[in-house]
Motif scaffolding. Structure first.
Motif, PDB file in Angstrom:
ATOM      1  N   PHE A   1      -2.479  -3.372  -7.210  1.00  0.00           N
ATOM      2  CA  PHE A   1      -3.103  -2.207  -7.843  1.00  0.00           C
ATOM      3  C   PHE A   1      -3.367  -1.061  -6.867  1.00  0.00           C
ATOM      4  O   PHE A   1      -3.732   0.024  -7.299  1.00  0.00           O
ATOM      5  N   ILE A   2      -3.145  -1.295  -5.583  1.00  0.00           N
ATOM      6  CA  ILE A   2      -3.299  -0.219  -4.613  1.00  0.00           C
ATOM      7  C   ILE A   2      -2.328   0.919  -4.906  1.00  0.00           C
ATOM      8  O   ILE A   2      -2.546   2.064  -4.519  1.00  0.00           O
ATOM      9  N   VAL A   3      -1.262   0.610  -5.632  1.00  0.00           N
ATOM     10  CA  VAL A   3      -0.271   1.617  -5.994  1.00  0.00           C
ATOM     11  C   VAL A   3      -0.895   2.717  -6.860  1.00  0.00           C
ATOM     12  O   VAL A   3      -0.361   3.821  -6.948  1.00  0.00           O
ATOM     13  N   LEU A   4      -2.037   2.451  -7.473  1.00  0.00           N
ATOM     14  CA  LEU A   4      -2.698   3.437  -8.328  1.00  0.00           C
ATOM     15  C   LEU A   4      -3.419   4.534  -7.538  1.00  0.00           C
ATOM     16  O   LEU A   4      -3.802   5.545  -8.119  1.00  0.00           O
ATOM     17  N   ILE A   5      -3.598   4.335  -6.252  1.00  0.00           N
ATOM     18  CA  ILE A   5      -4.195   5.382  -5.416  1.00  0.00           C
ATOM     19  C   ILE A   5      -3.129   6.450  -5.191  1.00  0.00           C
ATOM     20  O   ILE A   5      -2.068   6.154  -4.652  1.00  0.00           O
ATOM     21  N   PRO A   6      -3.393   7.683  -5.616  1.00  0.00           N
ATOM     22  CA  PRO A   6      -2.358   8.719  -5.501  1.00  0.00           C
ATOM     23  C   PRO A   6      -1.886   8.922  -4.059  1.00  0.00           C
ATOM     24  O   PRO A   6      -2.669   8.889  -3.118  1.00  0.00           O
ATOM     25  N   LEU A   7      -0.604   9.123  -3.915  1.00  0.00           N
ATOM     26  CA  LEU A   7       0.096   9.435  -2.686  1.00  0.00           C
ATOM     27  C   LEU A   7       0.061   8.320  -1.644  1.00  0.00           C
ATOM     28  O   LEU A   7       1.085   7.840  -1.215  1.00  0.00           O
ATOM     29  N   VAL A   8      -1.124   7.887  -1.237  1.00  0.00           N
ATOM     30  CA  VAL A   8      -1.255   6.893  -0.173  1.00  0.00           C
ATOM     31  C   VAL A   8      -0.948   5.480  -0.672  1.00  0.00           C
ATOM     32  O   VAL A   8      -0.332   4.690   0.042  1.00  0.00           O
ATOM     33  N   GLY A   9      -1.341   5.159  -1.894  1.00  0.00           N
ATOM     34  CA  GLY A   9      -1.184   3.811  -2.434  1.00  0.00           C
ATOM     35  C   GLY A   9       0.244   3.295  -2.438  1.00  0.00           C
ATOM     36  O   GLY A   9       0.509   2.207  -1.917  1.00  0.00           O
ATOM     37  N   PRO A  10       1.191   4.053  -3.019  1.00  0.00           N
ATOM     38  CA  PRO A  10       2.580   3.553  -3.027  1.00  0.00           C
ATOM     39  C   PRO A  10       3.154   3.369  -1.626  1.00  0.00           C
ATOM     40  O   PRO A  10       3.873   2.399  -1.373  1.00  0.00           O
ATOM     41  N   ILE A  11       2.828   4.275  -0.718  1.00  0.00           N
ATOM     42  CA  ILE A  11       3.323   4.156   0.659  1.00  0.00           C
ATOM     43  C   ILE A  11       2.756   2.911   1.315  1.00  0.00           C
ATOM     44  O   ILE A  11       3.480   2.146   1.967  1.00  0.00           O
TER      45      ILE A  11
END
Length: 135
Positions: free
Chosen positions: A87-97
């Protein structure tokens, strides 16, 4: 291709560990097959002009959503992280990286709380060792 099929055989298995090669080879073949589905949609005239894809791609994406998620969770387990870390992917910009970096890091050596090391040939999971000989 063996890695892709191995993930499909574990369709909804969220327990255990998946080594880097298993996960990234699945991602590679998944992207290739998704592109083929989009091209096929367009060649057959099934693609929506607004979306650029049609029902074949939609069905493919829907069918592979659960196995892709399960492979990602098992990959996180290999690095010692909980599947909820996805679910860290939900943090904009930084999460997916951050998620890509974690998915690309080497797994923990030896057993961890999620199971034996998939690279260890003597482990009971054995999927890593068995597939290495086929590649």
């Amino acid at each position: 291709m063996n890695w892709y099929l191995a993930v499909l055989k574990k369709y909804a298995v969220f327990s255990g560990r998946a080594r880097r090669q298993e996960y990234w080879m699945f991602v590679l073949f998944n992207i290739l097959f998704a592109i083929a589905a989009v091209i096929l949609d367009n060649v057959l005239g099934l693609a929506s002009p607004q979306l650029g894809y049609g029902p074949l791609y939609g069905l493919y994406a829907l069918a592979l959503f659960i196995p892709g998620l399960a492979a990602g969770v098992r990959r996180l387990h290999d690095t010692g992280k909980s599947g909820w870390f996805f679910f860290i992917v939900l943090i904009p910009l930084v999460g997916p990286i951050w998620l890509i970096i974690v998915l690309a890091t080497e797994g923990q050596k030896g057993s961890n709380e999620y199971g034996p090391d998939p690279k260890d040939p003597s482990s009971t999971e054995g999927s890593g060792a068995a597939l290495d000989s086929n590649i």
